[in-house]
Design a protein around this motif. Structure first.
Motif, PDB file in Angstrom:
ATOM      1  N   VAL A 101       0.855  -1.195   0.000  1.00  0.00           N
ATOM      2  CA  VAL A 101       0.000   0.000   0.000  1.00  0.00           C
ATOM      3  C   VAL A 101       0.888   1.241   0.000  1.00  0.00           C
ATOM      4  CG1 VAL A 101      -1.958  -1.101   1.151  1.00  0.00           C
ATOM      5  CG2 VAL A 101      -0.187  -0.010   2.518  1.00  0.00           C
ATOM      6  N   PRO A 102       0.399   2.341  -0.545  1.00  0.00           N
ATOM      7  CA  PRO A 102       1.197   3.570  -0.642  1.00  0.00           C
ATOM      8  C   PRO A 102       1.563   4.105   0.743  1.00  0.00           C
ATOM      9  CG  PRO A 102      -0.770   3.702  -2.028  1.00  0.00           C
ATOM     10  CD  PRO A 102      -0.924   2.472  -1.178  1.00  0.00           C
ATOM     11  N   ASP A 103       2.577   4.940   0.792  1.00  0.00           N
ATOM     12  CA  ASP A 103       2.993   5.566   2.042  1.00  0.00           C
ATOM     13  C   ASP A 103       1.823   6.322   2.675  1.00  0.00           C
ATOM     14  OD1 ASP A 103       5.501   4.624   1.829  1.00  0.00           O
ATOM     15  OD2 ASP A 103       6.434   6.524   1.203  1.00  0.00           O
ATOM     16  N   GLY A 104       1.673   6.167   3.962  1.00  0.00           N
ATOM     17  CA  GLY A 104       0.603   6.869   4.661  1.00  0.00           C
ATOM     18  C   GLY A 104      -0.644   6.029   4.828  1.00  0.00           C
ATOM     19  N   PHE A 105      -0.770   5.011   3.994  1.00  0.00           N
ATOM     20  CA  PHE A 105      -1.918   4.115   4.099  1.00  0.00           C
ATOM     21  C   PHE A 105      -1.676   3.101   5.209  1.00  0.00           C
ATOM     22  CE2 PHE A 105      -4.679   4.388   0.158  1.00  0.00           C
ATOM     23  CZ  PHE A 105      -4.185   5.614  -0.253  1.00  0.00           C
TER      24      PHE A 105
END
Lengths: 124, 124
Positions: A101-105
């Motif tokens: 998952v993308p950064d921050g997710f």
DNA sequence: GTCGTTGCAAAGCCTTTGCAGGGAA
DNA sequence: TTCCCTGCAAAGGCTTTGCAACGAC
């Protein structure tokens, strides 16, 4: 407060005797062998209660629809054989470990459904 | 033979204007803005035809139910945010490369559904 | 006796289907 | 003109709910 009834016991017993993904009609059919009067609405109500109590888990399978299984298994995924139509349990996790998952997710949960041919169906 | 109708064109147009997972009610609502008479049965019939034609794909999401999306995207999975309830597309594959099915099994397809919090919902 | 539970029937979603009229080719 | 497609309403699965009787505690 929750009461013990023959119907509820019968439904739990079904999962002990058939430790795999079960559909509502299957639960009802097996349960009726124990409590013949077992009604469909009763199955739905008890299943809902058992799910809420964390004793069984609801599995919304993309191909097979709604199924249920006992919760007391370790992490696993399901393999659906397109040949014999059975569902096999694959212990362990098939998810990549890194950066899916993308950064921050925040990844909280995942469902993985596999399908193809089991060894018996593949071996011509 | 297939005929061109305003209804079918409207439904395809909906997917062009809203390039994400759509539910039947959403397709109907957006489509009605183009063809006001658009009937629910017509949506179902055309969707089924478009799926058969390979123009859109049906996605049976375990949490969200039946959804549809255009087929012309490369391999990806869906992330469902439990905070804002939106679905994000994650390009690429999150499946482990090695030995996820037992020897003799043939893996033909897989569905992966992720859920958690998106960056906006996680970073309160 | 209390009140959670059951069986039965009805109702609620979501999706499909029968039918007659309408429209694309 | 042909016959596929549409709108409408009814019907089909699956699941939930209202209700009166029942039964666990």
């Amino acid at each position: 407060m929750k009461r013990q009834t023959a119907q509820r016991r019968a439904i739990e017993q079904v999962f002990e005797q058939h430790d795999r993904l079960l559909s509502i009609p299957e639960i009802r059919a097996y349960g009726s062998q124990i409590v013949p009067s077992l009604n469909q609405a009763t199955v739905y109500r008890n299943i809902k209660q058992l799910v809420a109590a964390g004793r069984i888990r609801q599995v919304n399978h993309p191909d097979l629809g709604t199924r249920y299984e006992r919760t007391q298994k370790s992490h696993h995924h399901h393999f659906h054989c397109n040949g014999c139509n059975r569902v096999m349990v694959l212990p362990g996790c098939a998810l990549k470990d890194d950066h899916i998952v993308p950064d921050g997710f925040v990844l909280e949960s995942h469902d993985i459904f596999l399908s193809g041919l089991c060894d018996q169906c593949a071996g011509h």
